[in-house]
Design a protein around this motif. Sequence first.
Motif, short mmCIF file in Angstrom:
data_model
loop_
_atom_site.label_atom_id
_atom_site.label_comp_id
_atom_site.label_asym_id
_atom_site.label_seq_id
_atom_site.Cartn_x
_atom_site.Cartn_y
_atom_site.Cartn_z
N LEU A 47 8.24 2.28 -6.91
CA LEU A 47 9.30 1.39 -6.44
C LEU A 47 9.58 0.41 -7.57
N GLU A 48 10.66 0.63 -8.31
CA GLU A 48 10.95 -0.11 -9.53
C GLU A 48 11.07 -1.61 -9.32
N SER A 49 11.51 -2.06 -8.17
CA SER A 49 11.72 -3.49 -7.93
C SER A 49 10.46 -4.20 -7.44
N SER A 50 9.32 -3.50 -7.44
CA SER A 50 8.10 -4.07 -6.88
C SER A 50 6.88 -3.46 -7.57
N LYS A 51 5.71 -4.03 -7.28
CA LYS A 51 4.46 -3.49 -7.82
C LYS A 51 4.00 -2.26 -7.03
N GLY A 52 4.67 -1.98 -5.94
CA GLY A 52 4.31 -0.84 -5.12
C GLY A 52 4.94 -0.94 -3.74
N PHE A 53 4.45 -0.11 -2.84
CA PHE A 53 4.97 -0.04 -1.48
C PHE A 53 4.03 -0.78 -0.53
N LYS A 54 4.59 -1.67 0.26
CA LYS A 54 3.80 -2.30 1.32
C LYS A 54 3.90 -1.43 2.55
N VAL A 55 2.74 -1.16 3.15
CA VAL A 55 2.66 -0.30 4.33
C VAL A 55 1.91 -1.05 5.42
N GLU A 56 2.55 -1.18 6.57
CA GLU A 56 1.89 -1.80 7.72
C GLU A 56 1.02 -0.76 8.40
N VAL A 57 -0.24 -1.12 8.66
CA VAL A 57 -1.18 -0.23 9.33
C VAL A 57 -1.48 -0.81 10.71
N ARG A 58 -1.20 -0.01 11.75
CA ARG A 58 -1.48 -0.42 13.12
C ARG A 58 -2.47 0.54 13.75
N VAL A 59 -3.37 -0.02 14.55
CA VAL A 59 -4.28 0.79 15.34
C VAL A 59 -4.16 0.29 16.78
N ASN A 60 -3.81 1.20 17.67
CA ASN A 60 -3.60 0.86 19.08
C ASN A 60 -2.64 -0.32 19.24
N ASN A 61 -1.56 -0.26 18.49
CA ASN A 61 -0.46 -1.22 18.51
C ASN A 61 -0.82 -2.62 18.01
N LYS A 62 -1.94 -2.75 17.30
CA LYS A 62 -2.32 -4.02 16.69
C LYS A 62 -2.22 -3.87 15.18
N VAL A 63 -1.55 -4.83 14.52
CA VAL A 63 -1.46 -4.79 13.07
C VAL A 63 -2.84 -5.08 12.50
N ILE A 64 -3.36 -4.13 11.73
CA ILE A 64 -4.66 -4.27 11.11
C ILE A 64 -4.53 -4.88 9.72
N GLU A 65 -3.52 -4.42 8.98
CA GLU A 65 -3.33 -4.87 7.61
C GLU A 65 -1.97 -4.41 7.11
N THR A 66 -1.41 -5.20 6.20
CA THR A 66 -0.27 -4.74 5.42
C THR A 66 -0.82 -4.49 4.03
N LYS A 67 -0.90 -3.23 3.67
CA LYS A 67 -1.58 -2.79 2.44
C LYS A 67 -0.57 -2.48 1.36
N LEU A 68 -0.82 -2.97 0.15
CA LEU A 68 0.02 -2.62 -1.00
C LEU A 68 -0.51 -1.33 -1.59
N LEU A 69 0.35 -0.32 -1.68
CA LEU A 69 0.03 0.92 -2.36
C LEU A 69 0.65 0.83 -3.75
N PRO A 70 -0.15 0.55 -4.78
CA PRO A 70 0.40 0.34 -6.13
C PRO A 70 1.20 1.55 -6.62
N ASN A 71 2.23 1.26 -7.42
CA ASN A 71 3.07 2.31 -7.98
C ASN A 71 2.25 3.36 -8.73
N THR A 72 2.70 4.60 -8.63
CA THR A 72 2.18 5.68 -9.47
C THR A 72 3.30 6.01 -10.46
N ARG A 73 3.02 6.92 -11.38
CA ARG A 73 4.04 7.24 -12.38
C ARG A 73 5.27 7.90 -11.78
#
Length: 113
Positions: A47-73
């Motif tokens: 994602l050129e405009s960012s350091k990576g993709f933010k992904v919201e992770v939910r378990v049983n409808n509760k937000v556990i974490e918003t995790k940054l997945l760093p850019n790959t090539r």
Amino acid sequence: VDSKGKKFSGEGYLRFQNKEGAFVEWYQENDGGEGKSELEIRYSGNLESSKGFKVEVRVNNKVIETKLLPNTRKGGFDWRPVWLDIPLERGANRIRLTPQQGQGLCIDEIVVR
């Protein structure tokens, strides 16, 4: 599902195309006691405009974490794993990954240990 690329598992992988409300969700049965489990996501994308993709992770409808997945090539070609701990209840669990911005995030494998 996309199959343009290299070194992905199976016959293809999931490529998010910036569709509003897009996510991947699955059911995970836990026959043991409740507690922490490890979630592994094998992904690629840039994602050129960012350091990576933010992904919201939910378990049983509760937000556990918003995790940054760093850019790959290059999406679909350069795969990288990321891990995080998630809580699982005994019995039925629903796990959902929702990209928060951009397009082109590719997910090849998701493993719960």
